[in-house]
Design a protein around this motif. Structure first.
Motif, short mmCIF file in Angstrom:
data_model
loop_
_atom_site.label_atom_id
_atom_site.label_comp_id
_atom_site.label_asym_id
_atom_site.label_seq_id
_atom_site.Cartn_x
_atom_site.Cartn_y
_atom_site.Cartn_z
N PRO A 246 -10.11 -15.28 17.18
CA PRO A 246 -9.39 -14.17 16.56
C PRO A 246 -10.30 -13.39 15.62
N GLU A 247 -10.09 -12.08 15.58
CA GLU A 247 -10.89 -11.21 14.74
C GLU A 247 -10.50 -11.38 13.27
N THR A 248 -11.49 -11.24 12.39
CA THR A 248 -11.23 -11.26 10.96
C THR A 248 -11.16 -9.83 10.47
N PRO A 249 -10.04 -9.46 9.85
CA PRO A 249 -9.93 -8.07 9.38
C PRO A 249 -10.96 -7.73 8.32
N VAL A 250 -11.47 -6.51 8.37
CA VAL A 250 -12.33 -5.97 7.33
C VAL A 250 -11.47 -5.69 6.10
N ALA A 251 -10.26 -5.19 6.35
CA ALA A 251 -9.34 -4.87 5.27
C ALA A 251 -7.93 -4.87 5.80
N ARG A 252 -6.99 -5.10 4.89
CA ARG A 252 -5.56 -5.00 5.22
C ARG A 252 -4.99 -3.90 4.34
N MET A 253 -4.23 -3.00 4.95
CA MET A 253 -3.69 -1.85 4.22
C MET A 253 -2.18 -1.92 4.21
N GLU A 254 -1.61 -1.83 3.04
CA GLU A 254 -0.16 -1.75 2.91
C GLU A 254 0.20 -0.28 2.77
N VAL A 255 1.30 0.10 3.37
CA VAL A 255 1.74 1.49 3.30
C VAL A 255 2.37 1.76 1.94
N ASP A 256 2.21 2.98 1.48
CA ASP A 256 2.86 3.43 0.26
C ASP A 256 4.21 4.00 0.66
N MET A 257 5.23 3.16 0.68
CA MET A 257 6.58 3.63 1.00
C MET A 257 7.22 4.08 -0.30
N GLY A 258 7.81 5.23 -0.28
CA GLY A 258 8.36 5.74 -1.53
C GLY A 258 7.20 6.15 -2.40
N GLY A 259 7.17 5.71 -3.61
CA GLY A 259 6.10 5.94 -4.57
C GLY A 259 5.24 7.15 -4.29
N PRO A 260 3.94 6.95 -4.03
CA PRO A 260 3.02 8.08 -3.85
C PRO A 260 3.40 9.03 -2.73
N ALA A 261 3.86 8.52 -1.60
CA ALA A 261 4.23 9.40 -0.49
C ALA A 261 5.38 10.31 -0.90
N GLU A 262 6.38 9.74 -1.51
CA GLU A 262 7.53 10.54 -1.95
C GLU A 262 7.13 11.52 -3.05
N LEU A 263 6.23 11.09 -3.94
CA LEU A 263 5.79 11.97 -5.02
C LEU A 263 5.03 13.17 -4.46
N VAL A 264 4.12 12.94 -3.52
CA VAL A 264 3.37 14.04 -2.92
C VAL A 264 4.33 14.96 -2.17
N TRP A 265 5.28 14.36 -1.43
CA TRP A 265 6.25 15.17 -0.69
C TRP A 265 7.09 16.02 -1.65
N SER A 266 7.56 15.43 -2.74
CA SER A 266 8.41 16.20 -3.66
C SER A 266 7.62 17.34 -4.32
N CYS A 267 6.35 17.11 -4.61
CA CYS A 267 5.51 18.20 -5.16
C CYS A 267 5.36 19.32 -4.13
N TRP A 268 5.10 18.94 -2.88
CA TRP A 268 4.95 19.93 -1.81
C TRP A 268 6.25 20.71 -1.64
N ARG A 269 7.38 20.00 -1.61
CA ARG A 269 8.67 20.68 -1.45
C ARG A 269 8.91 21.64 -2.61
N GLY A 270 8.51 21.25 -3.82
CA GLY A 270 8.66 22.13 -4.97
C GLY A 270 7.87 23.42 -4.79
#
Length: 152
Positions: free
Chosen positions: A1-25
């Motif tokens: 099995p391959e060893t990951p170089v990195a594991r990425m967690e998604v930014d649900m809510g938080g930063p994604a929602e903040l960027v979206w709300s700024c854009w919508r504004g």
């Protein structure tokens, strides 16, 4: 099995929602004509918005903003591959897997297009979708990718 170089967690809510709300504004403050222009280019829809600011999509089932992936540039012969690291659906973590040896401190490259696609398909898609005139070594020499690098 391959060893990951990195594991990425998604930014649900938080930063994604903040960027979206700024854009919508910003969009909401525009006049109707400019809003119509943005709507024409699908830049008012949340899903399309994520696509334009680094979205990972697994068979159109999940997506989010992944900060580490945002720092990976494109190459038609990437040195890492993305893999869904757990489950399908919103918020699924991703892994970056090395497809060949990478020296410490080297830049990580993913591909923004299907790596199996020929040059005649990759370049127009990169230009149309990302406004990239790809000049990577693979495009300059019009070569393939070794099978062992395509295993992931």
């Amino acid at each position: 099995p391959e060893t990951p170089v990195a594991r990425m967690e998604v930014d649900m809510g938080g930063p994604a929602e903040l960027v979206w709300s700024c854009w919508r504004g910003l969009v909401d403050a525009l006049d109707a004509e400019k809003q119509a222009m943005l709507r024409e280019f699908s830049l008012i829809d949340y899903d399309k918005f994520l696509l334009h600011i680094v979205k990972y999509n697994v068979c159109n089932n999940s997506g989010g903003i992944y900060r580490l992936q945002a720092f990976c540039n494109h190459d038609c012969r990437p040195n890492v591959a993305l893999r869904d690291a757990g489950f399908e659906g919103p918020g699924s973590p991703l892994e970056l897997l090395a497809v060949r040896a990478i020296r410490a401190g080297a830049q990580l490259f993913i591909t923004y297009v299907n790596p199996r696609a020929p040059l005649s398909e990759r370049r127009p898609m990169l230009k149309r979708v990302y406004d990239i005139d790809c000049r990577c070594e693979r495009c300059r020499k019009d070569t393939g990718i070794p099978d062992e690098e395509m295993r992931i």
